[in-house]
Design an enzyme around this catalytic site. Sequence first.
Site, PDB file in Angstrom:
ATOM      1  N   GLY A   1      74.831  33.335  34.872  1.00  0.00           N
ATOM      2  CA  GLY A   1      74.700  32.642  35.872  1.00  0.00           C
ATOM      3  C   GLY A   1      74.183  33.383  37.123  1.00  0.00           C
ATOM      4  O   GLY A   1      73.387  34.448  36.886  1.00  0.00           O
TER       5      GLY A   1
ATOM      6  N   LEU B   1      71.502  27.408  28.689  1.00  0.00           N
ATOM      7  CA  LEU B   1      71.217  28.650  29.608  1.00  0.00           C
ATOM      8  C   LEU B   1      72.101  29.874  29.319  1.00  0.00           C
ATOM      9  O   LEU B   1      73.332  30.085  29.170  1.00  0.00           O
ATOM     10  CB  LEU B   1      71.318  28.471  31.011  1.00  0.00           C
ATOM     11  N   ASP B   2      71.296  30.879  29.307  1.00  0.00           N
ATOM     12  CA  ASP B   2      72.012  32.209  28.748  1.00  0.00           C
ATOM     13  C   ASP B   2      72.719  32.462  27.706  1.00  0.00           C
ATOM     14  O   ASP B   2      73.451  33.407  27.332  1.00  0.00           O
ATOM     15  CB  ASP B   2      72.834  32.824  30.015  1.00  0.00           C
ATOM     16  N   GLU B   3      72.319  31.509  26.871  1.00  0.00           N
ATOM     17  CA  GLU B   3      73.049  31.542  25.531  1.00  0.00           C
ATOM     18  C   GLU B   3      72.039  31.797  24.303  1.00  0.00           C
ATOM     19  O   GLU B   3      72.494  31.536  23.235  1.00  0.00           O
ATOM     20  CB  GLU B   3      73.851  30.227  25.356  1.00  0.00           C
TER      21      GLU B   3
END
Lengths: 292, 292, 292, 292
Positions: B208, B234-236
């Site tokens: 985040g 997101l971000d994964e």
Amino acid sequence: MTASSVAQTTYVLTLSCPNRPGIVAAISGKLAELDANITEAQQFDDRDSTVFFMRIVFEVAQGRTSMQQLREALAVLGNIFSMDWALHDRSVKPKVLLMVSRFDHCLVDLLYRWRIGELPIEPVGIVSNHPRDVFADLDFYGIPFHHVPVTKETKPAQEARVLDLLASSGAELVILARYMQVLSNEMAASLSGRCINIHHSFLPGFKGARPYHQAFARGVKLIGATAHYVTRDLDEGPIIEQDVERISHAHTPDDLIRKGRDIERRVLARAVRYHIERRTIINGSRTVVFTT
Amino acid sequence: MTASSVAQTTYVLTLSCPNRPGIVAAISGKLAELDANITEAQQFDDRDSTVFFMRIVFEVAQGRTSMQQLREALAVLGNIFSMDWALHDRSVKPKVLLMVSRFDHCLVDLLYRWRIGELPIEPVGIVSNHPRDVFADLDFYGIPFHHVPVTKETKPAQEARVLDLLASSGAELVILARYMQVLSNEMAASLSGRCINIHHSFLPGFKGARPYHQAFARGVKLIGATAHYVTRDLDEGPIIEQDVERISHAHTPDDLIRKGRDIERRVLARAVRYHIERRTIINGSRTVVFTT
Amino acid sequence: MTASSVAQTTYVLTLSCPNRPGIVAAISGKLAELDANITEAQQFDDRDSTVFFMRIVFEVAQGRTSMQQLREALAVLGNIFSMDWALHDRSVKPKVLLMVSRFDHCLVDLLYRWRIGELPIEPVGIVSNHPRDVFADLDFYGIPFHHVPVTKETKPAQEARVLDLLASSGAELVILARYMQVLSNEMAASLSGRCINIHHSFLPGFKGARPYHQAFARGVKLIGATAHYVTRDLDEGPIIEQDVERISHAHTPDDLIRKGRDIERRVLARAVRYHIERRTIINGSRTVVFTT
Amino acid sequence: MTASSVAQTTYVLTLSCPNRPGIVAAISGKLAELDANITEAQQFDDRDSTVFFMRIVFEVAQGRTSMQQLREALAVLGNIFSMDWALHDRSVKPKVLLMVSRFDHCLVDLLYRWRIGELPIEPVGIVSNHPRDVFADLDFYGIPFHHVPVTKETKPAQEARVLDLLASSGAELVILARYMQVLSNEMAASLSGRCINIHHSFLPGFKGARPYHQAFARGVKLIGATAHYVTRDLDEGPIIEQDVERISHAHTPDDLIRKGRDIERRVLARAVRYHIERRTIINGSRTVVFTT
């Protein structure tokens, strides 16, 4: 700030206080007055919290100013500056209590560093939830071993027993050298600031159980370990030291566990060294670590 | 497996398929038959998923077997082994679309590596949600610049515009070089596997916003950056590359941001290099990266 | 390339030969024919020397192709391709002879890794130029200890004694785990390729004696250690593994020695692991190391 | 030691002197007397040479003690303690002269860090032995460029020209950003302590020409770069900073050169930062570097 041929006692002074002008001048002036020679000094001015942190190593010729006199002078300064401070004679080895579960790589490593004189500690006890014969291959060199098995029902009583051991042994520090039992909130709180844990992940990633399996599943390219002070919140204590090693897609969880052993033992050993050399000061949820 | 004085075309073959005996023999036999000399080969047998991954670099003397003939032979093998495969001529530079917001350190770094010939890409466009004059100090060396500002209302239309640019430019890869707009799920899905993002933390820590401020608040002793393929989450996405640098209590969030720039640009550059050298294969939520 | 429920024997094949087309196809074809499933394969095509190197791990169902049959098939291929090759059954633990002087950190570390099953070796002897009581604190777990003191006069005889021990114990590898006696040229030559030394510097910097004092005097900012095969030239053997740690102006030579212990033991352990997993092949004055 | 709402001028004081009791007390006392608030202080007591080193950052409210008054007070202390000292106003950006040959990665990197405000320097000139059109792709943002070609015959005259540039531009620091001409002994001596060079090896390994080719030939497993002060002896000056990256047998000299660019630029940038933040003090053939 110089060595002489007279035998010297070496002290480590650590302190923190609200920041204001004149602290360094007051302390260094007082130490000069007391015939103390500063050999190391490190300070940190936390602009966020406006707290000032300092670590000073100084020498006093034996027969001159006594520890009692130093303490009295520091108490006066402590009042003036609202200072938290601690004074340690560096020749006194801190007593430590070691706690371990089945995996003994951190324990073995710390004992080796102690035995060859690298780590100036005095181990006063080894506590495990596993019996002595799990460590049949290990020589504990006379350090008392305490088998303290823990079940849900016995946990309160057994934690009380550990606290008793801590009190009776005079240990100032508990080292959780891969001790895999979760401490109760009460136990964690009562050990706050005097207990170092090694967590086998690069926190805040992979909290909780089986972190190497978590790391494998996520596909990270580096794994790590984290030494931190124990506080009420599991895996949330102030971090003292971390390190990592590179892995690849070809490494299995077992490879990660193997590589992790190397990271864990060096991270824990560094953190313990920083603590006993009085290089660490807790700063809220973080630490100040005055490394060289 | 040898070089000769005749001009050679070099190909990179990547593949994955259910594991079973005989894959390597079949492929290397077929390549030998087609007068292709293997110069590099790496393989990975995922014991969990029982999927087999391979990367082969081979040379063919010019005038011998054509790319078309190679593809036909590979298609036959591909059917037999239920293989996902891709064949690239190494002399063809992949077209890439670069996306950036205000911070241009990754963009500048990639352009430098491209300009001196270190990174064999062909940048076909630079997209930013900020106007050209934000980058007034930068020479884009003729690469078309597209100002694509994004608001909540215009996001769907603007994302469609980027996809159009992608299609019309023939770019095979989108590089989010510190592009700070969150992609919609649809956009992320449509870029899946062909878009690399640099996240300014050591994932999975500090997902985040404002990760350096999060890292500062947590008091970690190392900070990092992560390059990953973009997926819906997101971000994964599957991680391609990560790296870290050591920090101390004395570093402010601004220091972390400064140090982070160095980590981000080298991590992203490595990830892009791995991708365009066809060293990466996505393996579910992870990657296989055949490094040297 | 797949696992089955039948018990498997796992082999590691390493080879090098003049590079020419068809090697991979010939070997993988032959292994397929012999019902061997390749699970790992790594290769390196040295463009300078035009030598080809390969490491293949494969499985054979027990009761199928025997080691003898494998060797016969490989001998045929070996002749065709002028190949140096070696075949090892991975379940057979290599016998190693450990040599040590006064500092025992590498020895203790290797023994620990062996004892917990991390390092699949069979230590068949510990040789030291110091007597057993120097290691009074250490349990050797039944490994025979040999006190082989060395003086200028006795060196030839004592080296012959070590070679005898090597022969009679069946050890295939000698590990100089901080063995501080300089080997004679004859001894070094006779151990060539089957002896790993740990040197306590980042070679080629600080060859010879007291490298940490040399490093201190030069004012380097990182110190390191180097594991290498022993050859006739002291500190010039092919390097297997190196690593470093950061130091500062405030570290004394004693600090460097302390930090160096950590580097030495992990570098030596990695090098030994690479060797016994047959990941290393000597390539002139350098090594090929097929890491994961 | 505290910030206030009044505008402050920040100074950095660095000093070294023969060690004796009372230095810290005298300086901190004098600064307190002059209404200066210490915000950072680091010291090092060199036990070998019995020299004491210190770096102090302090603030003075604007309108209070002037720089002239500070200098006068320090001059008195300097006499008492036989002190070498320097006082810098942190808001004054040091003027630097950049020298470069054909490879511009360090130059481009330093200019980028300067341009975005990361590196508080004022570049007053770029000197190269190559003409401006070698850098045709680079914007020098108005920094004067000087083409100073060097041959054996013209070297003395051209070095004199560089010294003139240095004097006329008021630069206090010369940065050899991959300047590949060997300086004459006279030039090196005259730049002693005010010139930083980046050497593309992990010194003391691989001195002299073509260090990456040397590293490749030796078969090391890590390569590095070294930033050092220039002294009369080539590649023997006091080291400021070093770093390394891992390589493998599969990397060619060209790969090493490529990876080296990343190491060189970050090592040089760190060294320059340390210098201009007045964190470095030369200590004979070594440096004291007060990092955070």
